[in-house]
Motif scaffolding. Structure first.
Motif, PDB file in Angstrom:
ATOM      1  N   SER A 143       0.761  -1.231  -0.022  1.00 60.24           N
ATOM      2  CA  SER A 143       0.075   0.061   0.035  1.00 60.24           C
ATOM      3  C   SER A 143       0.962   1.319  -0.201  1.00 60.24           C
ATOM      4  CB  SER A 143      -0.926   0.180   1.232  1.00 60.24           C
ATOM      5  OG  SER A 143      -0.181   0.070   2.388  1.00 60.24           O
ATOM      6  N   GLU A 144       2.015   1.054   0.366  1.00 56.78           N
ATOM      7  CA  GLU A 144       3.087   2.140   0.803  1.00 56.78           C
ATOM      8  C   GLU A 144       3.667   2.488  -0.715  1.00 56.78           C
ATOM      9  OE1 GLU A 144       4.949   0.737   4.134  1.00 56.78           O
ATOM     10  OE2 GLU A 144       4.469   2.771   5.236  1.00 56.78           O
ATOM     11  N   LYS A 145       3.625   1.658  -1.691  1.00 56.33           N
ATOM     12  CA  LYS A 145       4.311   1.609  -2.933  1.00 56.33           C
ATOM     13  C   LYS A 145       3.526   2.423  -4.134  1.00 56.33           C
ATOM     14  CE  LYS A 145       7.003  -2.304  -2.117  1.00 56.33           C
ATOM     15  NZ  LYS A 145       7.499  -3.802  -2.377  1.00 56.33           N
ATOM     16  N   VAL A 146       2.258   2.671  -3.699  1.00 56.23           N
ATOM     17  CA  VAL A 146       1.328   3.381  -4.608  1.00 56.23           C
ATOM     18  C   VAL A 146       1.864   4.736  -5.058  1.00 56.23           C
ATOM     19  CG1 VAL A 146      -0.882   4.087  -5.099  1.00 56.23           C
ATOM     20  CG2 VAL A 146      -0.566   2.329  -4.001  1.00 56.23           C
ATOM     21  N   ARG A 147       2.065   5.036  -6.294  1.00 56.88           N
ATOM     22  CA  ARG A 147       2.557   6.290  -6.670  1.00 56.88           C
ATOM     23  C   ARG A 147       1.378   7.274  -6.959  1.00 56.88           C
ATOM     24  NH1 ARG A 147       7.783   7.371  -8.825  1.00 56.88           N
ATOM     25  NH2 ARG A 147       8.872   5.305  -8.587  1.00 56.88           N
ATOM     26  N   GLU A 148       1.736   8.688  -6.668  1.00 56.26           N
ATOM     27  CA  GLU A 148       0.747   9.738  -6.688  1.00 56.26           C
ATOM     28  C   GLU A 148       1.367  10.987  -7.471  1.00 56.26           C
ATOM     29  OE1 GLU A 148      -1.138  10.865  -3.387  1.00 56.26           O
ATOM     30  OE2 GLU A 148      -1.644   8.628  -2.475  1.00 56.26           O
ATOM     31  N   VAL A 183       5.258  19.142 -10.713  1.00 59.67           N
ATOM     32  CA  VAL A 183       4.300  17.958 -10.346  1.00 59.67           C
ATOM     33  C   VAL A 183       5.025  16.757 -10.466  1.00 59.67           C
ATOM     34  CG1 VAL A 183       2.085  16.720 -10.745  1.00 59.67           C
ATOM     35  CG2 VAL A 183       2.271  19.406 -10.536  1.00 59.67           C
ATOM     36  N   VAL A 184       5.049  15.783  -9.768  1.00 64.15           N
ATOM     37  CA  VAL A 184       5.738  14.513 -10.132  1.00 64.15           C
ATOM     38  C   VAL A 184       5.049  13.144  -9.733  1.00 64.15           C
ATOM     39  CG1 VAL A 184       7.951  15.789  -9.767  1.00 64.15           C
ATOM     40  CG2 VAL A 184       7.154  14.349  -7.887  1.00 64.15           C
ATOM     41  N   SER A 185       5.291  12.076 -10.081  1.00 64.19           N
ATOM     42  CA  SER A 185       4.790  11.013  -9.625  1.00 64.19           C
ATOM     43  C   SER A 185       5.743  10.307  -8.802  1.00 64.19           C
ATOM     44  CB  SER A 185       4.699   9.993 -11.046  1.00 64.19           C
ATOM     45  OG  SER A 185       4.072   8.857 -10.387  1.00 64.19           O
ATOM     46  N   VAL A 186       5.375  10.142  -7.455  1.00 62.77           N
ATOM     47  CA  VAL A 186       6.218   9.593  -6.482  1.00 62.77           C
ATOM     48  C   VAL A 186       5.377   8.994  -5.349  1.00 62.77           C
ATOM     49  CG1 VAL A 186       5.940  11.563  -4.732  1.00 62.77           C
ATOM     50  CG2 VAL A 186       8.173  10.592  -4.899  1.00 62.77           C
ATOM     51  N   CYS A 187       5.916   7.861  -4.696  1.00 61.15           N
ATOM     52  CA  CYS A 187       5.259   7.292  -3.658  1.00 61.15           C
ATOM     53  C   CYS A 187       5.566   8.124  -2.209  1.00 61.15           C
ATOM     54  CB  CYS A 187       6.277   5.888  -3.233  1.00 61.15           C
ATOM     55  SG  CYS A 187       6.301   4.853  -4.573  1.00 61.15           S
ATOM     56  N   PRO A 188       4.359   8.684  -1.801  1.00 62.74           N
ATOM     57  CA  PRO A 188       4.302   9.761  -0.902  1.00 62.74           C
ATOM     58  C   PRO A 188       4.777   9.128   0.492  1.00 62.74           C
ATOM     59  CG  PRO A 188       2.389   9.626  -1.939  1.00 62.74           C
ATOM     60  CD  PRO A 188       2.901   8.351  -2.474  1.00 62.74           C
ATOM     61  N   ILE A 265      17.544   2.956   5.911  1.00 62.80           N
ATOM     62  CA  ILE A 265      16.347   2.984   5.224  1.00 62.80           C
ATOM     63  C   ILE A 265      16.197   3.855   4.214  1.00 62.80           C
ATOM     64  CG2 ILE A 265      13.985   3.548   5.793  1.00 62.80           C
ATOM     65  CD1 ILE A 265      14.353   2.578   8.473  1.00 62.80           C
ATOM     66  N   VAL A 266      16.752   5.064   4.356  1.00 67.47           N
ATOM     67  CA  VAL A 266      16.734   6.024   3.274  1.00 67.47           C
ATOM     68  C   VAL A 266      17.416   5.753   1.944  1.00 67.47           C
ATOM     69  CG1 VAL A 266      17.701   8.466   2.654  1.00 67.47           C
ATOM     70  CG2 VAL A 266      16.531   8.151   4.812  1.00 67.47           C
ATOM     71  N   HIS A 267      18.611   5.027   2.096  1.00 69.02           N
ATOM     72  CA  HIS A 267      19.168   4.600   0.925  1.00 69.02           C
ATOM     73  C   HIS A 267      18.377   3.552   0.183  1.00 69.02           C
ATOM     74  CE1 HIS A 267      22.053   2.029  -1.211  1.00 69.02           C
ATOM     75  NE2 HIS A 267      22.843   3.012  -1.379  1.00 69.02           N
ATOM     76  N   ASN A 268      17.703   2.725   0.956  1.00 65.66           N
ATOM     77  CA  ASN A 268      16.553   1.553   0.228  1.00 65.66           C
ATOM     78  C   ASN A 268      15.651   2.208  -0.317  1.00 65.66           C
ATOM     79  OD1 ASN A 268      18.550  -0.434   1.212  1.00 65.66           O
ATOM     80  ND2 ASN A 268      17.061  -1.270   2.781  1.00 65.66           N
ATOM     81  N   LEU A 269      14.982   3.216   0.339  1.00 58.41           N
ATOM     82  CA  LEU A 269      13.776   4.000  -0.305  1.00 58.41           C
ATOM     83  C   LEU A 269      14.443   4.540  -1.454  1.00 58.41           C
ATOM     84  CD1 LEU A 269      12.116   5.107   2.941  1.00 58.41           C
ATOM     85  CD2 LEU A 269      11.393   3.315   1.580  1.00 58.41           C
ATOM     86  N   VAL A 270      15.448   5.347  -1.629  1.00 55.31           N
ATOM     87  CA  VAL A 270      15.602   6.216  -2.584  1.00 55.31           C
ATOM     88  C   VAL A 270      16.075   5.318  -3.942  1.00 55.31           C
ATOM     89  CG1 VAL A 270      17.543   7.760  -3.568  1.00 55.31           C
ATOM     90  CG2 VAL A 270      16.621   8.301  -1.264  1.00 55.31           C
ATOM     91  N   THR A 271      16.921   4.272  -3.725  1.00 56.93           N
ATOM     92  CA  THR A 271      17.396   3.368  -4.643  1.00 56.93           C
ATOM     93  C   THR A 271      16.454   2.235  -5.127  1.00 56.93           C
ATOM     94  OG1 THR A 271      18.281   1.664  -3.191  1.00 56.93           O
ATOM     95  CG2 THR A 271      19.838   3.412  -4.029  1.00 56.93           C
ATOM     96  N   ASP A 272      15.516   1.844  -4.374  1.00 58.21           N
ATOM     97  CA  ASP A 272      14.535   1.038  -4.635  1.00 58.21           C
ATOM     98  C   ASP A 272      13.051   1.452  -5.096  1.00 58.21           C
ATOM     99  OD1 ASP A 272      16.217  -1.009  -4.177  1.00 58.21           O
ATOM    100  OD2 ASP A 272      15.503  -1.634  -2.166  1.00 58.21           O
ATOM    101  N   LEU A 273      12.419   2.374  -4.370  1.00 64.91           N
ATOM    102  CA  LEU A 273      11.266   2.705  -4.843  1.00 64.91           C
ATOM    103  C   LEU A 273      11.392   4.129  -5.499  1.00 64.91           C
ATOM    104  CD1 LEU A 273       9.043   2.284  -1.449  1.00 64.91           C
ATOM    105  CD2 LEU A 273       9.026   0.903  -3.620  1.00 64.91           C
ATOM    106  N   LEU A 274      12.205   5.181  -5.125  1.00 66.33           N
ATOM    107  CA  LEU A 274      12.240   6.299  -5.927  1.00 66.33           C
ATOM    108  C   LEU A 274      13.205   5.982  -7.045  1.00 66.33           C
ATOM    109  CD1 LEU A 274      12.560   8.897  -2.966  1.00 66.33           C
ATOM    110  CD2 LEU A 274      10.547   8.031  -4.081  1.00 66.33           C
TER     111      LEU A 274
END
Length: 301
Positions: A143-148, A183-188, A265-274
């Motif tokens: 649910s947290e991987k949904v882009r908006e 305006v960008v598409s991102v995982c909030p 955690i930041v590194h994982n989020l930036v490289t994997d999700l963002l």
């Protein structure tokens, strides 16, 4: 076909002549040994790379599991010891009371020891709970991987404003510099976690007790259509040796103030999700800067 250690490619095609339906066959034979060797080498290299990646992932997972067990085991062990001490003190207090030999001085002593042990147990249980919460953040649920689609500068400003409690009651100031608001598409959820951890990390590690400081978060749009989010502080900075380890799980320079999972955690989020990059720069006594860049649209990565 293979012939005496060489690979040969055989081809045949009809040979047509004027006013004749079929005049023969055109045969070609070509040595493709080098091409086949290159293909085999490429296949072997791909297989070796995949196996290396699998081994690295297994090693990283093993290291993470060991780190989790060690880091959570320590506070839990201290909490169990402290709770046992509190229990012993309360048992002695009850025994003295039931025997009718309880003196005020003894009661005060046992209560003080029990309260101190309870405080120690509670502090370590909270630390263990914080570690568990940090580990859960490493793998966000679906649910947290949904882009908006959202205005990135406005959203980051809102996130930073919600973190005012981190600096309230301290001499530190936290500001936002929105240089661009595309305006960008991102995982909030991922973006909020990145900004939160960067600000929290700066406030926790950059300023020793009694030293006021400033943290600035900025948002910009840079070359290549990349969104840039940075966090800069004017604190104590860090050494080159420390800088090399900041993305390691459970590595921290302030063990009593954090789990050491923030930048991991930041590194994982930036490289994997963002699908972006993160770069940190620091110099002793001259502050630290962390810059995150990621594509405005997933298809741009």
């Amino acid at each position: 076909m293979q012939h005496r250690g060489r690979w040969l490619e055989f081809a045949a095609r009809p040979l047509a002549l004027p006013r004749q339906r079929f005049a023969g066959v055109w045969l070609t034979l070509r040595d493709v040994t080098e091409r086949r060797r290159a293909e085999r080498l490429r296949t072997a290299l791909d297989a070796a790379r995949e196996e290396l990646l699998r081994k690295e992932k297994r090693a990283a997972l093993g290291g993470l599991v060991d780190g989790i067990a060690h880091e959570i085991g320590n506070p839990l062990g201290v909490a169990v010891t402290a709770a046992s001490l509190a229990q012993d003190q309360l048992h002695e207090l009850r025994a003295s009371f039931e025997a009718g030999i309880l003196r005020q001085r003894d009661m005060r002593h046992h209560l003080q020891q029990a309260l101190a042990a309870a405080d120690m147990a509670l502090a370590n249980l909270r630390r263990a709970a914080a570690l568990v919460a940090g580990v859960k953040q490493i793998a966000l649920d679906s649910s947290e991987k949904v882009r908006e689609d959202m205005s990135i500068g406005t959203y980051v400003s809102t996130v930073v404003a919600s973190l005012s409690s981190l600096s309230s009651g301290t001499p530190h100031r936290v500001g936002v510099d929105v240089r661009a608001d595309p305006v960008v598409s991102v995982c909030p959820a991922a973006l909020a976690q990145v900004v939160t951890n960067l600000v929290h990390n700066a406030l926790t590690h950059a300023f020793p007790a009694g030293r006021p400081g400033r943290v600035v978060v900025w948002v910009d749009l840079v070359a290549g259509g990349l969104v840039e989010i940075g966090c800069r502080d004017d604190g104590v900075g860090m050494s080159a040796a420390t800088l090399l380890r900041i993305y390691e799980p459970f590595f921290t320079t302030a063990r009593d103030q954090g789990s050491g999972l923030g930048l991991y955690i930041v590194h994982n989020l930036v490289t994997d999700l963002l699908r972006g990059t993160i770069v940190a720069r620091a110099t002793p006594e001259r502050g630290t800067t962390v810059v995150v860049r990621f594509p405005a649209r997933p298809g741009d990565s």
